[in-house]
Design a protein around this motif. Structure first.
Motif, mmCIF file in Angstrom:
data_model
loop_
_atom_site.group_PDB
_atom_site.id
_atom_site.type_symbol
_atom_site.label_atom_id
_atom_site.label_comp_id
_atom_site.label_asym_id
_atom_site.label_seq_id
_atom_site.Cartn_x
_atom_site.Cartn_y
_atom_site.Cartn_z
ATOM 1 N N LEU A 38 -13.131 -8.239 11.082
ATOM 2 C CA LEU A 38 -12.884 -7.486 12.307
ATOM 3 C C LEU A 38 -12.122 -8.326 13.325
ATOM 4 O O LEU A 38 -11.240 -7.828 14.034
ATOM 5 N N LEU A 39 -12.467 -9.627 13.395
ATOM 6 C CA LEU A 39 -11.752 -10.521 14.303
ATOM 7 C C LEU A 39 -10.285 -10.629 13.872
ATOM 8 O O LEU A 39 -9.384 -10.612 14.716
ATOM 9 N N GLU A 40 -10.051 -10.726 12.572
ATOM 10 C CA GLU A 40 -8.672 -10.801 12.084
ATOM 11 C C GLU A 40 -7.896 -9.535 12.448
ATOM 12 O O GLU A 40 -6.717 -9.607 12.815
ATOM 13 N N LYS A 41 -8.538 -8.396 12.347
ATOM 14 C CA LYS A 41 -7.870 -7.149 12.722
ATOM 15 C C LYS A 41 -7.431 -7.192 14.176
ATOM 16 O O LYS A 41 -6.298 -6.795 14.520
ATOM 17 N N ALA A 42 -8.300 -7.714 15.054
ATOM 18 C CA ALA A 42 -7.963 -7.825 16.471
ATOM 19 C C ALA A 42 -6.840 -8.834 16.691
ATOM 20 O O ALA A 42 -5.920 -8.600 17.485
ATOM 21 N N PHE A 43 -6.896 -9.956 15.993
ATOM 22 C CA PHE A 43 -5.847 -10.964 16.109
ATOM 23 C C PHE A 43 -4.506 -10.391 15.651
ATOM 24 O O PHE A 43 -3.469 -10.614 16.291
ATOM 25 N N ARG A 44 -4.515 -9.670 14.541
ATOM 26 C CA ARG A 44 -3.266 -9.128 13.994
ATOM 27 C C ARG A 44 -2.620 -8.117 14.938
ATOM 28 O O ARG A 44 -1.397 -7.963 14.945
ATOM 29 N N GLN A 45 -3.403 -7.450 15.735
ATOM 30 C CA GLN A 45 -2.848 -6.540 16.734
ATOM 31 C C GLN A 45 -2.074 -7.292 17.809
ATOM 32 O O GLN A 45 -1.332 -6.695 18.593
ATOM 33 N N ASN A 46 -2.261 -8.612 17.808
ATOM 34 C CA ASN A 46 -1.574 -9.479 18.779
ATOM 35 C C ASN A 46 -0.727 -10.541 18.079
ATOM 36 O O ASN A 46 -0.503 -11.633 18.619
ATOM 37 N N ASP A 47 -0.291 -10.232 16.851
ATOM 38 C CA ASP A 47 0.669 -11.057 16.092
ATOM 39 C C ASP A 47 0.113 -12.408 15.665
ATOM 40 O O ASP A 47 0.873 -13.361 15.471
ATOM 41 N N LEU A 48 -1.207 -12.490 15.504
ATOM 42 C CA LEU A 48 -1.845 -13.744 15.111
ATOM 43 C C LEU A 48 -2.847 -13.491 13.987
ATOM 44 O O LEU A 48 -3.285 -12.362 13.777
ATOM 45 N N VAL A 49 -3.208 -14.571 13.276
ATOM 46 C CA VAL A 49 -4.203 -14.477 12.206
ATOM 47 C C VAL A 49 -5.163 -15.662 12.330
ATOM 48 O O VAL A 49 -4.720 -16.820 12.299
ATOM 49 N N PRO A 50 -6.471 -15.419 12.496
ATOM 50 C CA PRO A 50 -7.443 -16.521 12.543
ATOM 51 C C PRO A 50 -7.764 -16.986 11.128
ATOM 52 O O PRO A 50 -7.923 -16.172 10.220
ATOM 53 N N LEU A 51 -7.879 -18.296 10.935
ATOM 54 C CA LEU A 51 -8.137 -18.838 9.606
ATOM 55 C C LEU A 51 -9.582 -19.284 9.420
ATOM 56 O O LEU A 51 -10.040 -19.437 8.294
ATOM 57 N N SER A 52 -10.311 -19.498 10.525
ATOM 58 C CA SER A 52 -11.696 -19.964 10.411
ATOM 59 C C SER A 52 -12.336 -19.985 11.792
ATOM 60 O O SER A 52 -11.685 -19.681 12.809
ATOM 61 N N ILE A 53 -13.615 -20.335 11.830
ATOM 62 C CA ILE A 53 -14.349 -20.556 13.083
ATOM 63 C C ILE A 53 -15.079 -21.889 12.932
ATOM 64 O O ILE A 53 -15.923 -22.051 12.062
ATOM 65 N N MET A 54 -14.756 -22.859 13.804
ATOM 66 C CA MET A 54 -15.188 -24.246 13.628
ATOM 67 C C MET A 54 -16.100 -24.704 14.770
ATOM 68 O O MET A 54 -15.781 -24.511 15.953
ATOM 69 N N PHE A 55 -17.210 -25.318 14.420
ATOM 70 C CA PHE A 55 -18.145 -25.867 15.407
ATOM 71 C C PHE A 55 -17.673 -27.239 15.878
ATOM 72 O O PHE A 55 -17.431 -28.134 15.078
ATOM 73 N N GLU A 56 -17.555 -27.393 17.214
ATOM 74 C CA GLU A 56 -17.128 -28.675 17.781
ATOM 75 C C GLU A 56 -18.215 -29.322 18.629
ATOM 76 O O GLU A 56 -17.948 -30.209 19.439
ATOM 77 N N GLY A 57 -19.431 -28.874 18.435
ATOM 78 C CA GLY A 57 -20.543 -29.419 19.220
ATOM 79 C C GLY A 57 -20.939 -28.453 20.326
ATOM 80 O O GLY A 57 -20.257 -27.467 20.601
ATOM 81 N N TRP A 58 -22.067 -28.739 20.954
ATOM 82 C CA TRP A 58 -22.545 -27.910 22.057
ATOM 83 C C TRP A 58 -21.798 -28.248 23.340
ATOM 84 O O TRP A 58 -21.408 -29.395 23.563
ATOM 85 N N GLN A 59 -21.620 -27.246 24.171
ATOM 86 C CA GLN A 59 -21.052 -27.467 25.495
ATOM 87 C C GLN A 59 -22.087 -28.174 26.384
ATOM 88 O O GLN A 59 -23.276 -27.849 26.339
ATOM 89 N N TRP A 60 -21.607 -29.128 27.169
ATOM 90 C CA TRP A 60 -22.441 -29.831 28.138
ATOM 91 C C TRP A 60 -21.846 -29.626 29.529
ATOM 92 O O TRP A 60 -20.630 -29.543 29.682
ATOM 93 N N MET A 61 -22.697 -29.573 30.518
ATOM 94 C CA MET A 61 -22.257 -29.447 31.900
ATOM 95 C C MET A 61 -22.353 -30.810 32.588
ATOM 96 O O MET A 61 -23.422 -31.425 32.586
ATOM 97 N N THR A 62 -21.252 -31.281 33.140
ATOM 98 C CA THR A 62 -21.295 -32.512 33.922
ATOM 99 C C THR A 62 -21.256 -32.148 35.405
ATOM 100 O O THR A 62 -20.646 -31.154 35.799
ATOM 101 N N SER A 63 -21.926 -32.957 36.218
ATOM 102 C CA SER A 63 -22.021 -32.653 37.644
ATOM 103 C C SER A 63 -22.311 -33.918 38.433
ATOM 104 O O SER A 63 -22.637 -34.960 37.869
#
Length: 349
Positions: free
Chosen positions: A135-160
């Protein structure tokens, strides 16, 4: 630590290369460009180079992909547009910045929908067995793009510059976020004053007091030196940072089927090894920050406080279908279903 990270990467690349050599690329010679959202040495650029090396070896040198780290071809918004236009053939972006072109991708920006453990394994299961990626690929293709994967880069942290230990502490906080309407809604629900800002402007924004805080994974906080102008680093356990390697649709559809299959296979097979790589890298960078700035405080919210944050985050969920646009509800339903199925399969709570 660094040696084990490099070894893990080398083992993955060699294993993938060995299994891929059974393929014999018969297509034409190709030269392509890949724009990365991150600087040299950080996750996206490292794994983009692994991809480039792999495709060159797999094709017998006929597929050459030149990698451009952050800043060499423009800002985070610029490089996604370049990929959409086909000026570059690949872009490695994230679920938030790509949402300016594919608003449905913001489903991944909803806070507290992922489990707090085995996120790479969950994404791997989703990519191989789920309904979300098609379904994500279908949405991407409507905008001339194709997703190849979904990659974990770690948890988001808040700095303050002040400690964040409750919802009260975040009220009115001028907080830099990536450019995503849904992310802004999410942090507004906590009481913050979100301020989308280009990646390259964050350090000076913190230094000059234009913003009070920012959100990023640990490796980015270290490599971009945000910790130098912040005093606290807080884990809300709310949001994994997810990268989406993406290719221009016209370029991709013009490739041979074997090349398309190999590109998809590389990125799907990389989800868990890359997740292990970045987990170790993030821990290493945390130690480096503690050593470089002993006064820096790291803090993880307790379960009771997380429950309060989660309750506020859930008030934003109904806003996604409108923000996400056409087909967004189906995308969200598939995402939540895939996560639950993955958790059951993996024995994750």
């Amino acid at each position: 630590m660094k040696r084990s990270i490099l070894l893990l990467t080398a083992v993955f690349v060699l294993t993938l290369f060995g299994t891929a050599m059974a393929a014999s690329y018969t297509g034409p010679a190709i030269k392509a460009k890949l724009a990365s959202e991150e600087i040299e040495g950080d996750f996206m650029t490292v794994w983009a180079r692994n991809f480039s090396d792999h495709m060159k070896k797999w094709s017998g040198g006929k597929i050459e992909i030149e990698v451009y780290p952050y800043g060499t071809l423009g800002t985070t918004g610029d490089i996604n547009e370049l990929a959409q236009m086909g000026v570059v053939q690949f872009v490695f972006s994230d679920h938030a910045w790509i949402s300016s072109f594919v608003p449905q991708a913001q489903a991944l920006a909803l806070n507290y929908i992922f489990p707090t453990e085995k996120v790479p394994e969950v994404l791997d299961h989703m990519a191989k067995n789920g309904e979300f990626m098609p379904l994500l690929e279908k949405a991407f293709r409507q905008n001339d793009l194709v997703p190849l994967s979904i990659m974990f880069e770690g948890w988001q942290w808040m700095t303050s510059k002040k400690p964040i230990k409750s919802l009260d502490d975040i009220q009115g906080l001028k907080l830099r976020l990536m450019s995503s309407k849904l992310l802004v809604e999410g942090y507004q629900a906590y009481g913050a004053a979100p301020t989308p800002m280009s990646y390259g402007e964050v350090y000076s924004g913190l230094q000059m007091g234009l913003i009070d805080a920012q959100v990023n994974p640990l490796f980015a906080i270290y490599s971009m030196k945000f910790y130098e102008v912040q005093d606290y680093v807080t884990q809300l356990k709310s949001e994994p940072f997810i990268g989406i390697p993406t290719v221009n649709q016209e370029f991709f559809d013009g490739l041979t089927k074997e090349a398309q299959t190999e590109m998809r296979r590389f990125w799907i097979d990389a989800i868990v090894p890359a997740g292990n790589w970045i987990t170790e890298r993030n821990m290493s960078d945390m130690e480096k920050m503690k050593k470089a700035k002993p006064a820096l405080k790291f803090y993880t919210l307790d379960d009771a406080t997380i429950a309060k944050f989660k309750a506020q985050a859930e008030t934003v969920y109904p806003k996604y279908p409108e923000i996400g646009g056409e087909g967004a509800q189906k995308v969200l339903d598939a995402l939540l279903k895939d996560i639950e199925n993955a958790k059951k399969a993996l024995g994750v709570k």
